[in-house]
Enzyme design. Structure first.
Site, short mmCIF file in Angstrom:
data_model
loop_
_atom_site.label_atom_id
_atom_site.label_comp_id
_atom_site.label_asym_id
_atom_site.label_seq_id
_atom_site.Cartn_x
_atom_site.Cartn_y
_atom_site.Cartn_z
N ASN A 87 -5.47 1.23 3.79
CA ASN A 87 -6.11 2.54 3.63
C ASN A 87 -5.50 3.37 2.50
OD1 ASN A 87 -3.99 2.35 5.70
ND2 ASN A 87 -4.17 4.57 5.82
N HIS A 88 -4.27 3.05 2.08
CA HIS A 88 -3.63 3.83 1.00
C HIS A 88 -3.86 3.24 -0.39
CE1 HIS A 88 -1.65 6.76 3.53
NE2 HIS A 88 -1.19 5.79 4.31
N GLU A 102 0.80 -1.24 0.00
CA GLU A 102 0.00 0.00 0.00
C GLU A 102 0.83 1.28 0.00
OE1 GLU A 102 -2.35 1.15 3.28
OE2 GLU A 102 -0.66 1.24 4.64
N HIS A 162 -5.34 -5.17 8.30
CA HIS A 162 -4.69 -3.87 8.23
C HIS A 162 -5.37 -2.96 9.24
CE1 HIS A 162 -2.01 -1.27 5.92
NE2 HIS A 162 -2.89 -0.32 6.10
N HIS A 210 -0.03 -2.19 8.76
CA HIS A 210 -0.44 -0.78 8.84
C HIS A 210 0.43 0.06 9.79
CE1 HIS A 210 -2.77 2.92 8.80
NE2 HIS A 210 -2.94 2.84 10.10
N HIS A 261 3.55 -0.22 10.64
CA HIS A 261 4.92 -0.08 10.13
C HIS A 261 5.99 -0.38 11.18
CE1 HIS A 261 3.96 2.50 6.32
NE2 HIS A 261 3.04 1.57 6.54
FE LIG Z 1 1.24 1.23 5.45
FE LIG Z 2 -2.06 1.59 6.24
#
Ligand SMILES: [Fe+2]
Ligand SMILES: [Fe+2]
Length: 279
Positions: free
Chosen positions: A67-68, A39, A153, A178, A180
């Protein structure tokens, strides 16, 4: 069966490291199936068709997102042409793309991959637990799929743990993405589902979540945006987990962290290193 899952690829540093290393990793660990979260692969925001194809060519079986997913506008169109690119399943009805798919692994096994997104401190998508439940009802472990991998995520570790327990014994693995930042809670749950709250990112850890430090730091200090977030371009750590799945049951035998290159402490799943050196 051996599955490699790599956390969010961030920018050129993360995606180049993964594209370069993946063929060798497939060989070294004799991998049957590889999932990567893409993403943030395009400059930190979304994924272009060119990058997707590069990842698939390098040896990724499935690219998940979050989400990206639609940060690159072209994705709204090309996602319909690629079964191997997933977006969270609980986006509103009518959203382009799919949130799950059945894919053939190198050992011939049929692997169901589900991508879902949490709702705590995130966009208010449809309810993710029932969305995952619906997929498991349609294609259960051993009745339809030989293995089931869920990329959840989500921001909150509570929601991720809850998802792990929700599907324990019904999926091979629930891997959080998500945030990271890799967590150290990898385990096989009581019912046989491998679990980790976050796989971490593939990117430069001399950063704020893969981005150059200056802009995020300045926003925390001043609350005023001064520019765009730019991915940090130092050496990436390839970060994720290896999962050993029992071919007979489809449940997990073991899960272990992978951290290769860059500045994080290095790690390989002990069960794979042993196997690689004994043959
Ligand atoms: Fe991410
Ligand atoms: Fe994300």
């Amino acid at each position: 069966m051996r599955v490699l899952f790599l956390g969010d690829l961030v920018g050129r540093s993360g995606r180049s490291a993964v594209i370069e290393a993946l063929p060798g990793l497939r060989e070294r660990y004799r991998l049957d199936f590889v999932v990567v979260n893409g993403e943030n692969a395009a400059g930190g925001f979304g994924i272009t068709e060119t990058i997707l194809v590069e990842l698939l060519d390098a040896g990724a079986d499935v690219v998940t997102t979050g989400n990206h997913v639609f940060d690159q506008r072209e994705t709204l169109v090309y996602i319909e042409r690629y079964d191997r690119l997933l977006r969270p399943i609980n986006y509103p009805q009518g959203t382009p793309g799919k949130g799950a798919g059945l894919f053939k692994a190198a050992n011939g096994a049929q692997v169901l991959v589900i991508n879902a997104m949490g709702r705590v401190f995130m966009a208010d998508l449809d309810e993710p637990f029932r969305a995952v439940e619906k997929e498991l009802e349609a294609c259960g472990l051993k009745t339809c799929a030989d293995a089931i991998i869920i990329d959840f995520h989500a921001e909150a570790t509570s929601e991720k743990e809850a998802m792990g327990f929700f599907v324990d014994g019904r999926a091979s693995a629930v891997i959080g993405t998500h945030t990271h930042v890799p967590t150290a809670d990898e385990q096989v749950l009581n019912g046989g589902t491998a679990y980790i709250s976050d796989a971490g990112m593939c990117g430069d850890y001399d950063s704020v979540l893969g981005m150059n430090k200056e802009e995020p730091l300045s926003r925390f200090l001043t609350k005023i945006p001064n520019g765009r977030f730019q991915p940090a371009l130092g050496e990436a750590t390839i970060t994720g987990v290896g999962i050993e799945i029992d071919d007979a049951t489809g449940l997990a035998k073991a899960i272990g962290p992978i951290r290769l290159g860059g500045r994080l402490s290095q790690a390989e799943p002990a069960f794979w290193v042993r196997a690689a050196t004994t043959v």
